[in-house]
Design an enzyme around this catalytic site. Structure first.
Site, PDB file in Angstrom:
ATOM      1  N   ASN A   1       0.836  -1.206   0.000  1.00 12.46           N
ATOM      2  CA  ASN A   1       0.000   0.000   0.000  1.00 12.46           C
ATOM      3  C   ASN A   1       0.861   1.243   0.000  1.00 12.46           C
ATOM      4  O   ASN A   1       1.945   1.280   0.568  1.00 12.46           O
ATOM      5  CB  ASN A   1      -0.963  -0.007   1.197  1.00 12.46           C
ATOM      6  CG  ASN A   1      -0.376   0.671   2.423  1.00 12.46           C
ATOM      7  OD1 ASN A   1      -0.428   1.908   2.545  1.00 12.46           O
ATOM      8  ND2 ASN A   1       0.214  -0.103   3.316  1.00 12.46           N
TER       9      ASN A   1
ATOM     10  N   SER B   1       5.752   5.296   8.562  1.00 12.70           N
ATOM     11  CA  SER B   1       5.091   5.000   7.292  1.00 12.70           C
ATOM     12  C   SER B   1       6.070   5.282   6.153  1.00 12.70           C
ATOM     13  O   SER B   1       6.725   6.323   6.144  1.00 12.70           O
ATOM     14  CB  SER B   1       3.845   5.874   7.117  1.00 12.70           C
ATOM     15  OG  SER B   1       3.418   5.772   5.766  1.00 12.70           O
TER      16      SER B   1
ATOM     17  N   ASN C   1       5.837  -1.421  11.434  1.00 14.65           N
ATOM     18  CA  ASN C   1       5.056  -0.976  10.267  1.00 14.65           C
ATOM     19  C   ASN C   1       5.349  -1.888   9.049  1.00 14.65           C
ATOM     20  O   ASN C   1       5.957  -2.933   9.199  1.00 14.65           O
ATOM     21  CB  ASN C   1       5.407   0.493   9.985  1.00 14.65           C
ATOM     22  CG  ASN C   1       4.214   1.289   9.523  1.00 14.65           C
ATOM     23  OD1 ASN C   1       3.473   0.841   8.646  1.00 14.65           O
ATOM     24  ND2 ASN C   1       3.997   2.454  10.093  1.00 14.65           N
TER      25      ASN C   1
HETATM   26  C1  LIG Z   1      -3.596  -0.818   3.604  1.00 13.39           C
HETATM   27  C2  LIG Z   1      -2.765  -0.551   4.835  1.00 13.39           C
HETATM   28  C3  LIG Z   1      -2.807   0.689   5.416  1.00 13.39           C
HETATM   29  C4  LIG Z   1      -2.046   0.949   6.546  1.00 13.39           C
HETATM   30  N1  LIG Z   1      -2.107   2.176   7.128  1.00 13.39           N
HETATM   31  C5  LIG Z   1      -1.421   2.409   8.268  1.00 13.39           C
HETATM   32  C6  LIG Z   1      -1.542   3.648   8.926  1.00 13.39           C
HETATM   33  O1  LIG Z   1      -2.287   4.537   8.517  1.00 13.39           O
HETATM   34  N2  LIG Z   1      -0.805   3.847  10.058  1.00 13.39           N
HETATM   35  C7  LIG Z   1       0.022   2.877  10.578  1.00 13.39           C
HETATM   36  O2  LIG Z   1       0.653   3.098  11.605  1.00 13.39           O
HETATM   37  N3  LIG Z   1       0.130   1.678   9.971  1.00 13.39           N
HETATM   38  C8  LIG Z   1      -0.565   1.424   8.843  1.00 13.39           C
HETATM   39  N4  LIG Z   1      -0.468   0.216   8.239  1.00 13.39           N
HETATM   40  C9  LIG Z   1       0.465  -0.805   8.797  1.00 13.39           C
HETATM   41  C10 LIG Z   1      -0.232  -1.793   9.706  1.00 13.39           C
HETATM   42  O3  LIG Z   1      -0.777  -1.137  10.825  1.00 13.39           O
HETATM   43  C11 LIG Z   1       0.752  -2.878  10.200  1.00 13.39           C
HETATM   44  O4  LIG Z   1       1.716  -2.270  11.029  1.00 13.39           O
HETATM   45  C12 LIG Z   1       1.456  -3.593   9.069  1.00 13.39           C
HETATM   46  O5  LIG Z   1       0.593  -3.795   7.986  1.00 13.39           O
HETATM   47  C13 LIG Z   1       2.037  -4.940   9.501  1.00 13.39           C
HETATM   48  O6  LIG Z   1       1.044  -5.797   9.997  1.00 13.39           O
HETATM   49  P1  LIG Z   1       0.264  -6.888   9.080  1.00 13.39           P
HETATM   50  O7  LIG Z   1       1.314  -7.689   8.355  1.00 13.39           O
HETATM   51  O8  LIG Z   1      -0.527  -7.697  10.062  1.00 13.39           O
HETATM   52  O9  LIG Z   1      -0.585  -6.124   8.165  1.00 13.39           O
HETATM   53  C14 LIG Z   1      -1.215  -0.072   7.105  1.00 13.39           C
HETATM   54  C15 LIG Z   1      -1.198  -1.336   6.500  1.00 13.39           C
HETATM   55  C16 LIG Z   1      -1.977  -1.587   5.397  1.00 13.39           C
HETATM   56  C17 LIG Z   1      -1.932  -2.960   4.779  1.00 13.39           C
END
Ligand SMILES: Cc1cc2nc3c(=O)[nH]c(=O)nc-3n(C[C@H](O)[C@H](O)[C@H](O)COP(=O)(O)O)c2cc1C
Length: 351
Positions: free
Chosen positions: A108, A172, A243
């Site tokens: 993303n 991010s 992240n």
């Molecule tokens: C589409 C998308 C949008 C995200 N937006 C944010 C965000 O706005 N702020 C943030 O701290 N992390 C954001 N993340 C990161 C997630 O919070 C998380 O830290 C990261 O995806 C790793 O975890 P996962 O593998 O379980 O998704 C986003 C992740 C995805 C996939």
């Protein structure tokens, strides 16, 4: 069946469609009965907050706090909403979200699309779900990096009265140079400003609110000592590791692999776990709560993060590919485990 239909849609539209569907109270009750009931989990008290179970929703799915009750119905022990910025902003141009289905992964480059913190606070005030709620704050894209602290202090002031904890997102990959705030003088300056603001807010509101920092799993190993020391020096309460990643090695050859943005989901797990073990070792005995995120796609993945030193875990991408059963599975797999606590003596890295 639902997944087969939804995965035919553009990913961002599919996310929006599911969240709007879940906003219906009748569906919420059905989902809650089916998935959340019967998974009581292991309650834990951390940062003076009572968590009914250690499984949390990671930031980014509900950037505006528009779906708190819907997401709470899935059985999460906590929700983190945001990232929210002081002023509304549209984020990057679409398409900005890509599914790598064969890898259970997403890339993303949303770019903090959100309706601004005043909207989010008003949504929090309307919620009925009463579980622990974190608000994740960021800076507007148009704010120069040198003035980033002004945006974070603004977010802190607005979120303070309604948040159980506040997360400072400096990791991010989709806001230009944001990750520079994780290092050296920029980090010191930002954490110093936040510490001053916290002292003022605590005496104004008669209430302390824990502060978490969210890091990138890409942080080089030789930066970790300085980074962790700064968190301790400035009285940060929790670290979220972490992240999304800029790494692509695990998805090489996929047609979306070269899209700009952060990679999340299963291919992130190894890197996220290595960093988690790294920071757990450095923060041992510090009292800083560790929140593990990145690549949780099963209950065993959640339990693994706890074994590596995480007091709490968060997930996002796994929910998209596995659905709400993942939350129940993660709660069940971690319910036999007592919290290792912020002073976990011996986190071990799996081979
Ligand atoms: C589409 C998308 C949008 C995200 N937006 C944010 C965000 O706005 N702020 C943030 O701290 N992390 C954001 N993340 C990161 C997630 O919070 C998380 O830290 C990261 O995806 C790793 O975890 P996962 O593998 O379980 O998704 C986003 C992740 C995805 C996939």
């Amino acid at each position: 069946m639902a997944r087969a239909v939804l995965f035919r849609l553009d990913p961002e539209r599919a996310h929006d469609a599911v969240l709007s569907m879940l906003d219906r109270p009748l569906l919420q009750r059905m989902v809650s009965r089916h998935y959340a009931a019967g998974a009581p989990g292991a309650p834990c008290r951390l940062m003076d907050i009572d968590f009914p179970n250690p499984i949390g929703l990671a930031a980014g799915l509900d950037k505006n706090g528009d779906h708190i009750d819907a997401l709470g119905a899935l059985g999460f022990g906590s929700l983190e909403i945001g990232t929210v910025t002081p002023r509304p902003q549209p984020g990057n141009e679409k398409p900005r979200l890509f599914r790598l289905t064969s890898h259970d992964a997403l890339i993303n480059r949303m770019g903090f699309n959100n309706l601004g913190i005043d909207h989010l606070v008003s949504q929090v005030e309307k919620r009925t779900w009463q579980g622990p709620l974190g608000i994740n704050i960021g800076k507007n894209a148009s704010t120069p990096l040198e003035q980033a602290a002004d945006d974070y202090v603004f977010g802190l002031e607005r979120a303070w009265p309604v948040a159980d904890w506040i997360t400072v997102n400096i990791s991010s990959p989709n806001t230009a140079n944001l990750r520079d705030l994780q290092h050296g003088q920029a980090l010191q300056k930002l954490l110093g400003r936040l510490a001053d603001a916290r002292a003022t807010l605590a005496s104004r509101h008669g209430r302390q609110v824990p502060l978490a920092v969210k890091m990138a799993p890409d942080m080089p190993e030789d930066s970790l000592d300085g980074f962790c020391e700064s968190l301790v020096t400035h009285g940060i309460d929790a670290l979220i590791c972490g992240n999304t990643t800029n790494e692509r090695a695990a998805v090489t050859g996929h047609r979306h692999a070269e899209e700009t943005g952060g990679l999340s989901g299963t291919p992130l797990r190894r890197l996220a776990n290595t960093r988690l073990a790294d920071v757990a070792q450095r923060l041992r005995g510090s009292g800083i709560v560790l929140i593990g995120a990145g690549g949780i796609a099963s209950g065993d993945d959640a339990a693994e993060k706890r074994a590596l030193g995480a007091d709490l875990v968060q997930l996002y991408t796994g929910l998209i590919f596995r659905g709400p059963a993942l939350v129940r599975d993660a709660i069940n797999k971690t319910s036999g485990l007592t919290s290792p606590g912020p002073t976990n003596p011996d986190p071990t890295i799996p081979s």
